[in-house]
Design a protein around this motif. Structure first.
Motif, PDB file in Angstrom:
ATOM      1  N   VAL A 154       5.316  -6.552   2.417  1.00 52.89           N
ATOM      2  CA  VAL A 154       6.291  -7.623   2.683  1.00 52.89           C
ATOM      3  C   VAL A 154       6.417  -7.866   4.180  1.00 52.89           C
ATOM      4  O   VAL A 154       6.480  -9.014   4.656  1.00 52.89           O
ATOM      5  CB  VAL A 154       7.658  -7.260   2.069  1.00 52.89           C
ATOM      6  CG1 VAL A 154       8.727  -8.250   2.538  1.00 52.89           C
ATOM      7  CG2 VAL A 154       7.574  -7.256   0.552  1.00 52.89           C
ATOM      8  N   ASP A 155       6.451  -6.770   4.942  1.00 54.59           N
ATOM      9  CA  ASP A 155       6.557  -6.875   6.401  1.00 54.59           C
ATOM     10  C   ASP A 155       5.375  -7.639   6.979  1.00 54.59           C
ATOM     11  O   ASP A 155       5.535  -8.587   7.772  1.00 54.59           O
ATOM     12  CB  ASP A 155       6.622  -5.457   6.980  1.00 54.59           C
ATOM     13  CG  ASP A 155       6.881  -5.463   8.482  1.00 54.59           C
ATOM     14  OD1 ASP A 155       7.036  -6.551   9.053  1.00 54.59           O
ATOM     15  OD2 ASP A 155       6.929  -4.376   9.068  1.00 54.59           O
ATOM     16  N   THR A 159       9.206  -0.168   9.201  1.00 57.90           N
ATOM     17  CA  THR A 159       9.297  -1.616   8.971  1.00 57.90           C
ATOM     18  C   THR A 159      10.469  -2.239   9.718  1.00 57.90           C
ATOM     19  O   THR A 159      10.382  -3.405  10.129  1.00 57.90           O
ATOM     20  CB  THR A 159       9.442  -1.883   7.464  1.00 57.90           C
ATOM     21  OG1 THR A 159      10.541  -1.110   6.951  1.00 57.90           O
ATOM     22  CG2 THR A 159       8.170  -1.508   6.724  1.00 57.90           C
ATOM     23  N   SER A 171       6.945  -2.282   1.087  1.00 60.95           N
ATOM     24  CA  SER A 171       7.684  -2.679   2.292  1.00 60.95           C
ATOM     25  C   SER A 171       6.733  -3.111   3.392  1.00 60.95           C
ATOM     26  O   SER A 171       6.952  -4.124   4.076  1.00 60.95           O
ATOM     27  CB  SER A 171       8.552  -1.515   2.776  1.00 60.95           C
ATOM     28  OG  SER A 171       9.548  -1.199   1.826  1.00 60.95           O
ATOM     29  N   ALA A 177      12.760  -5.718   3.684  1.00 62.98           N
ATOM     30  CA  ALA A 177      11.683  -4.829   4.098  1.00 62.98           C
ATOM     31  C   ALA A 177      12.206  -3.476   4.565  1.00 62.98           C
ATOM     32  O   ALA A 177      11.547  -2.444   4.383  1.00 62.98           O
ATOM     33  CB  ALA A 177      10.854  -5.474   5.204  1.00 62.98           C
ATOM     34  N   SER A 210      -2.355  -2.999   5.465  1.00 65.82           N
ATOM     35  CA  SER A 210      -2.164  -3.230   4.033  1.00 65.82           C
ATOM     36  C   SER A 210      -3.435  -3.052   3.216  1.00 65.82           C
ATOM     37  O   SER A 210      -3.357  -2.785   2.014  1.00 65.82           O
ATOM     38  CB  SER A 210      -1.604  -4.643   3.797  1.00 65.82           C
ATOM     39  OG  SER A 210      -0.343  -4.784   4.411  1.00 65.82           O
TER      40      SER A 210
END
Length: 543
Positions: free
Chosen positions: A36-37, A236, A33, A23, A89
């Motif tokens: 994913v984080d 991140t 990123s 990340a 997100s």
């Protein structure tokens, strides 16, 4: 099993490190990123919640309670993380603060604090103080540590950020609350690890739990700092603590309590000493830093002054509780010593003085006689045919009979007499006064012990034979034998056996045949008619 746990731990840590590296490596696009984080945090929180709940079903008591509480706390944190991920997100809000997610995040300390308190164990030094006192001390210690850590943070970095940041905004106030709540949890774990409440069998799960809380606290502190300086997004890599914290808490729930191990008194003392000194050491560090800052800057921040006063007051209250605890412990120690002394000098069945207490009192009486020459008498009382009671009705019935006869014996002798259970069914009585008065007392003893005795629901006929020896007569032993405890006991024993040979239920006064008149058996055997008259018996030879 140990190798499996080690592999599991390294596997979890490896996955966490890999996700954090992925990340924050910059290999992915900023949006990827963040995705994913957020997914890593959400999955980690869900797994921690499930593991805490699942492991709680296999435990009972405290082990079940703290896991359930941590599961509820992680469930709230995961719910907050769901909204946080939705903002970042889906709605593409880089730093959603304040938001609905804060409600879920603040549920975590609400359940984590009682979870840690449920793990509190008392040290042997404090077992009798009580859980309420223990929790009060732990809470005060935690508040002192939290206040000290906050003062240190404020004087080094946070204070400057607050004075330059948007202090009036709700987002800033909410952000500052995260490191404060984390300080509370970390302080509690620290006190439990180094203090007397922590025992060896919970140190491993506490270590994982503490590491998870530290990781969450680091990211919370970074989050508060970014909000304070007005940052538009959170890198991140700053979320590394949020990614690593939940898996470490899950490992804590998976770790079983170790087998209890005994600790030496020195180890308990060192543990207690560390826990007692920690808040004061922290106060000393704070005082040093504040003094240096005052000398350099020239003035003190109002927050530092107020919190410093609060910490000192809390430390004073804690000291008062410690003094009360020490006073209670001293009283318990004194009561325990009194109980030990009583048990060491008293017979547990009859509560009369035992053989050891008699020997001490007897030796003191002989020394006093050597200096004052005041008349003293030793009587040896032996119950007649008591063995038949034990053989016929059992030892419990015999014990009940002994207790009943002991009460009669105490009533028959003067209050100044020293009465002891010499052993088995034998008793000794030490009197101060002439031999004639002692004989009257001996007759009362025989009368009291010669009536029917009650052993439970059983009525039995008992009797007693008494041998009497005068301290003055003991000086006329065979040859030049000096006055001694051995001589007096031997003479009283000889007189008592002479009383038994004369028909039991009698009193015999020892007389040395070389320099005294013959021994006299003074019968006091009780019958339906009354007490029979005294009869002469053969002289008793010195044994």
């Amino acid at each position: 099993m140990t190798q499996f746990r080690a592999r599991r731990t390294w596997l979890v840590l490896g996955v966490v490190v890999a996700v954090i590296a992925l990340a924050g490596s910059g290999l992915l696009s900023p949006r990827a990123s963040v995705l994913v984080d957020d997914i890593a945090q959400l999955v980690g929180g869900a797994i921690a919640t499930a593991v805490c709940w699942w492991t709680s079903r296999r435990h009972h008591g405290v082990e079940r309670r703290w896991r359930i509480l941590m599961a509820l706390g992680m469930a709230g944190w995961t719910l907050g993380m769901f909204f946080w991920a939705f903002y970042r997100s889906v709605l593409h809000v880089p730093l959603p603060s304040p938001s609905v997610a804060d409600i879920g995040f603040f549920m975590f300390p609400v359940f984590a604090v009682p979870a840690l308190l449920s793990l509190v164990r008392q040290s042997p030094r404090r077992e009798a103080i009580g859980p309420i006192h223990l929790w009060m001390v732990l809470t005060l210690d935690g508040l002192v540590v939290v206040g000290g850590l906050f003062i240190l943070t404020w004087t080094t970095a946070l204070g400057a950020v607050v004075h330059t940041g948007p202090t009036g905004s709700l987002g800033f106030l909410v952000a500052v609350m995260y490191p404060i709540t984390d300080f509370v949890l970390i302080a509690m774990v620290l006190l439990m690890v180094i203090g007397p409440k922590a025992v060896a069998e919970i140190r491993e799960p506490l270590t994982f739990l503490g590491c998870g809380l530290v990781m969450l606290s680091l990211s919370d502190s970074l989050y508060a700092y970014l909000v304070a300086i007005g940052a538009e997004s959170m890198p991140t890599i700053a979320d590394a603590g949020f990614i690593a914290g939940p898996p470490l808490i899950a490992l804590a729930a998976l770790t079983e309590r170790a087998e209890p191990r005994s600790r030496t008194a020195q180890q308990h003392w060192r543990s207690d000493r560390t826990q007692l000194l920690l808040p004061y050491l922290l106060i000393a560090v704070i005082a040093t830093i504040v003094t240096v800052q005052a000398l350099i800057v020239g003035n003190l921040d109002a927050v530092v002054v107020i919190l410093g006063v609060v910490v000192l007051v809390l430390a004073l209250v804690r000291q008062i509780l410690t003094l009360l605890e020490n006073d209670a412990l001293l009283q318990q120690i004194s009561a325990a010593q009194d109980e030990l002394r009583y048990r060491a000098h008293h017979d547990p069945l009859t509560e009369l003085a035992n053989r050891a207490a008699f020997d001490e009192h007897f030796a003191s009486a002989i020394d006093d006689y050597r200096h004052t020459k005041s008349e003293r008498v030793l009587m040896l009382v032996d119950l007649d045919d008591f063995k038949q009671v034990n053989d016929q009705y059992g030892h419990p019935a015999g014990d009940r009979l002994l207790v009943a006869l002991t009460a009669r014996l105490r009533e028959a002798v003067p209050e100044s007499a020293f009465v002891a259970r010499f052993g088995g069914d034998e008793f000794t009585v030490l009197l101060q006064g002439p031999i004639d008065e002692a004989v009257v007392v001996a007759r009362r003893i025989v009368d009291a012990l010669s009536s029917d005795g009650i052993a439970g629901d059983i009525s039995v006929s008992v009797g007693a034979s008494v041998g009497v020896a005068s301290f003055g007569a003991a000086q006329f032993g065979s040859g030049d034998e000096p006055l001694s405890a051995h001589t007096l006991l031997r003479q009283a024993d000889a007189a008592m056996y002479d009383a038994k040979r004369s028909g039991k239920g009698a009193v015999v006064v020892y007389r040395d045949r070389l320099s005294r008149p013959p021994s006299t058996a003074i019968a006091a055997k009780t019958s339906a008619v009354g007490v029979r008259k005294s009869l002469p018996v053969n002289p008793i030879r010195p044994c």
